[in-house]
Scaffold this active site. Structure first.
Site, PDB file in Angstrom:
ATOM      1  N   HIS A  67       0.723  -0.915  -0.147  1.00 44.42           N
ATOM      2  CA  HIS A  67      -0.035  -0.198   0.252  1.00 44.42           C
ATOM      3  C   HIS A  67       1.384   0.934   0.091  1.00 44.42           C
ATOM      4  CE1 HIS A  67      -3.010   2.024   2.976  1.00 44.42           C
ATOM      5  NE2 HIS A  67      -3.245   2.643   1.634  1.00 44.42           N
ATOM      6  N   MET A 138     -10.271   3.839   2.519  1.00 45.10           N
ATOM      7  CA  MET A 138      -9.367   4.123   3.619  1.00 45.10           C
ATOM      8  C   MET A 138     -10.450   4.094   4.515  1.00 45.10           C
ATOM      9  SD  MET A 138      -5.959   3.855   3.214  1.00 45.10           S
ATOM     10  CE  MET A 138      -6.229   4.313   5.754  1.00 45.10           C
ATOM     11  N   GLY A 143      -1.533   7.262   6.922  1.00 47.88           N
ATOM     12  CA  GLY A 143      -0.847   7.867   8.020  1.00 47.88           C
ATOM     13  C   GLY A 143      -0.142   6.980   9.826  1.00 47.88           C
ATOM     14  N   PHE A 144      -0.950   6.519  10.098  1.00 47.85           N
ATOM     15  CA  PHE A 144      -0.950   5.714  10.832  1.00 47.85           C
ATOM     16  C   PHE A 144      -2.005   5.129  11.361  1.00 47.85           C
ATOM     17  CE2 PHE A 144      -0.196  10.844  11.566  1.00 47.85           C
ATOM     18  CZ  PHE A 144       0.433  10.476  12.271  1.00 47.85           C
ATOM     19  N   GLY A 145      -1.246   3.402  11.589  1.00 46.35           N
ATOM     20  CA  GLY A 145      -1.763   2.805  12.870  1.00 46.35           C
ATOM     21  C   GLY A 145      -2.886   2.800  14.208  1.00 46.35           C
ATOM     22  N   GLY A 146      -3.815   2.201  14.593  1.00 47.78           N
ATOM     23  CA  GLY A 146      -4.046   2.059  15.940  1.00 47.78           C
ATOM     24  C   GLY A 146      -5.604   3.417  15.536  1.00 47.78           C
ATOM     25  N   GLY A 177      -8.307   0.289   7.587  1.00 44.94           N
ATOM     26  CA  GLY A 177      -7.837   1.283   9.041  1.00 44.94           C
ATOM     27  C   GLY A 177      -9.032   1.078  10.049  1.00 44.94           C
ATOM     28  N   GLY A 178      -8.941   0.494  11.081  1.00 46.96           N
ATOM     29  CA  GLY A 178      -9.927   0.335  12.816  1.00 46.96           C
ATOM     30  C   GLY A 178     -10.607  -1.040  12.500  1.00 46.96           C
ATOM     31  N   GLY A 198      -4.083  -4.673  11.131  1.00 42.75           N
ATOM     32  CA  GLY A 198      -2.392  -4.076  12.252  1.00 42.75           C
ATOM     33  C   GLY A 198      -3.032  -4.610  13.527  1.00 42.75           C
TER      34      GLY A 198
HETATM   35  C1  DX5 Z   1      -2.814   3.283   7.350  1.00 44.22           C
HETATM   36  C2  DX5 Z   1      -2.673   1.615   7.074  1.00 44.22           C
HETATM   37  C3  DX5 Z   1      -3.427   0.586   7.890  1.00 44.22           C
HETATM   38  C4  DX5 Z   1      -2.733   0.522   9.374  1.00 44.22           C
HETATM   39  C5  DX5 Z   1      -3.596   0.495   9.277  1.00 44.22           C
HETATM   40  O1  DX5 Z   1      -2.565   4.660   7.163  1.00 44.22           O
HETATM   41  O2  DX5 Z   1      -2.660   2.272   5.676  1.00 44.22           O
HETATM   42  O3  DX5 Z   1      -2.746  -0.262   6.977  1.00 44.22           O
HETATM   43  O4  DX5 Z   1      -1.880  -0.564   9.039  1.00 44.22           O
HETATM   44  O5  DX5 Z   1      -3.711  -0.001  10.933  1.00 44.22           O
HETATM   45  P1  DX5 Z   1      -5.057  -0.812  12.376  1.00 44.22           P
HETATM   46  O6  DX5 Z   1      -5.054  -2.120  11.701  1.00 44.22           O
HETATM   47  O7  DX5 Z   1      -3.990  -0.696  13.561  1.00 44.22           O
HETATM   48  O8  DX5 Z   1      -5.252   0.728  11.860  1.00 44.22           O
HETATM   49 ZN    ZN Z   2      -2.264   0.294   4.753  1.00 45.82          ZN
END
Ligand code: DX5
Ligand code: ZN
Length: 218
Positions: A67, A138, A143-146, A177-178, A198
């Site tokens: 990605h 999305m 930009g961020f996990g969690g 995401g989420g 994630g």
């Molecule tokens: C966010 C990433 C996701 C991220 C998802 O920008 O594209 O792939 O790893 O993380 P979670 O599952 O923790 O929301």
């Molecule tokens: Zn991703």
């Protein structure tokens, strides 16, 4: 019978124990390993680049779902294909010549995906949907996990399903995401057939159990 795929996001792994975490995914019911590349320009974060991607590829026994959250992704597509990508997804918002970029990905022997940010309408894909292997919706701002899941995602998944069901019924519809055990069923019912997870996986007491729960969601 489950028909959806689970793409576990390596972004949430312990990078000090990357080989261990890739091997954990190898032994799990995850179908793909999701690899998030962030450049600090398209998104306000930098994840990792080729050395880490190659280390993941070296140990992975599952397809790598890359990605690209980067501007000008066409500059790096060949390098990601060479580094072991099976699927490459680029963002609609950074591809003025999206058809060309998609063809480039396919010519390199990878499947091609296009990702949409939460504010980008699905209808903008109308004239390219038949050329795509995958659409990534999305469900957080990239930009961020969690991060917290955005509820409007269900409507967008329905929109992708309606846009593609007649002309591209094999389209993979990925949500990112989420995502977790709490919303997996609802996402599948809304039209998703690839779930990225994630934090839900790597912060679980037993990641393999969580992956199995995501896989058995109906
Ligand atoms: C966010 C990433 C996701 C991220 C998802 O920008 O594209 O792939 O790893 O993380 P979670 O599952 O923790 O929301
Ligand atoms: Zn991703």
């Amino acid at each position: 019978m489950t028909t959806h795929l689970i793409a576990a996001s390596i972004l949430a792994a312990d990078f000090g124990n990357l080989q261990r975490d890739v091997e954990l995914l190898n032994q799990s019911q995850a179908d793909w390993i999701h690899v998030d590349i962030m450049d600090g320009r398209f998104v306000p974060n930098i994840s990792f680049g080729f050395p880490v991607m190659e280390a993941v590829a070296k140990h992975a026994q599952k397809p790598l779902d890359v990605h690209l959250m980067i501007v000008e992704p066409e500059r790096y597509i060949k390098a990601f294909a060479d580094a072991g990508a099976s699927n490459i997804t680029v963002h609609y918002e950074v591809c003025p010549n999206l058809h060309r970029t998609v063809q480039m990905i396919k010519e390199l022997g990878c499947t091609a995906g296009v990702a949409l940010n939460p504010h980008t309408p699905v209808k903008l894909l109308a004239d390219i949907i038949n050329d795509l292997d995958l659409v990534l919706i999305m469900s957080v701002n990239p930009g961020f996990g969690g991060q917290r899941f955005i509820e409007n995602t269900y409507k967008k998944l329905h929109d992708v399903r309606s846009l593609s069901s007649f002309s591209n019924p094999d389209l993979l519809i990925e949500v990112d995401g989420g995502v977790g055990v709490n919303n997996a069923s609802k996402l599948i019912n809304a039209g998703a057939n690839v779930l990225v997870a994630g934090n839900a996986v790597f912060s679980a007491a037993d990641p393999k159990v969580t992956i199995a729960q995501l896989k058995s969601a109906v």
